[in-house]
Design an enzyme around this catalytic site. Sequence first.
Site: not given
Ligand code: LLP
Length: 429
Positions: A283-285, A352
């Site tokens: 997870p990231g978010r 802009c």
């Molecule tokens: N693993 C892989 C291979 C990924 O491509 C991603 C995110 C993650 C883990 C982590 O995902 P998370 O747990 O953060 O949802 N810019 C977009 C989100 C794009 C995510 C791309 N890949 C936004 O702002 O919502």
Amino acid sequence: MEALKSPLKNVNGELYIENVPAVKLAEKFGTPLYVISESKIRENYRRLYEAFSNRYDKFRILYSAKANTNISVLKILHDEGAYVDTVSAGEVYIALKAGFKPYEILYTGIDVGDLELKYILDSGVMVNVDSLPQLNRLLKFGIPEVLSVRINTEYGAGHHEYVVTASKFAKFGMNENSALEAYRIAKEAGVKKFGIHMHIGSGITEVTPFIKSGMRLLEIARKICTELGMSFDFIDFGGGLGVPYRPEDQELDLDIFCSRLVGLFRSKLSEFSLGNPELWIEPGRFIVAEAGILLTRVNAIKILPHKRFAFVDAGFNVLLRPAMYGAYHHIVVTNRLNEKPAEVYDVAGPICESGDIIAKERMLPKMCEGDLLAVLNVGAYGFSMSSQYNSRPRPAEVLVKGDKIALIREAETFEDLIRRQRVAEWLEG
Ligand code: LLP
């Protein structure tokens, strides 16, 4: 009155992040300004770690660096015991700088070029391959210690179509037959340790897509183990865990999520004879989104017959998500937390383009020039998606811990806008 969640507090109508007044940060460092809370990052990480490891102890979190690549953020998560998920040579470079060892880094490249593949092999990190052509090119340069294959389970989900990564038409990963071939090739080439991986999308608050896709991943894992007589060291269910952005949004139910995913995993391990692999998620978010806010100053209130704009100093160069995905980010007026919402505003940036609106038709307390707004839940995909568009230097980032404050990225200057430019010699003079 605003209902605020940690790390945010309402102290006599003023916004604090941990023990620091937002106004003080804006005065000291200027705006726009990203602020992130160390305690919240640690709290989120531990909540998730405990929920899983109480149910299955061979469990590991790989923090997905793309959400927020600041070295201090990475160091906090390294200190917590996380591994890291990376998707570019640049992210591998930063993770190494932050102190992660190569064996703690998983690289998931999307059919990248030879230069990047060489860098990845030389750094000795674990490699997660996306396609057969990518695997074949990788093996020309060397044999990674640990190799995994990204599976497209065709069960995707996400908060917007741009972030759904598994489907019949998605650009990511391999199907069952290609994966079988990939592991066969890698085994013959001499790879000793294997994992298997999925990542189905981002911003998912329902449990079912993870379970459906997880089931498919485990079925494919069984086929590979049986046909090739091999076993997996880890099974990686990817990231994508959503967080609430609107006050009325439902949270992902962590208890149900963990118990269903771990339940599925445990039951299929024995049923499918998958041995004793580690369970990974990336997870990231979930870990950093709620830890971060963006402070932005109101420059002007512009009133048209049918519209009221609050112009602020952060545009989509600073926070891209609203323009790119129509994403909602809650906004509070940091110096008016006890005032009732009174007027409808479009909160607009200085770029802009007409699409440069951070919040559309938002009820907020009556504002005036100089007010300081906080855009919430921007710790993930905030700074990491920012740009210099319109030649606006990127903002600073500050880390807060209790009442401690540290500048963890200086604001860029005009000089940074042209640092790598060269004037063609025939234009010189
Ligand atoms: N693993 C892989 C291979 C990924 O491509 C991603 C995110 C993650 C883990 C982590 O995902 P998370 O747990 O953060 O949802 N810019 C977009 C989100 C794009 C995510 C791309 N890949 C936004 O702002 O919502």
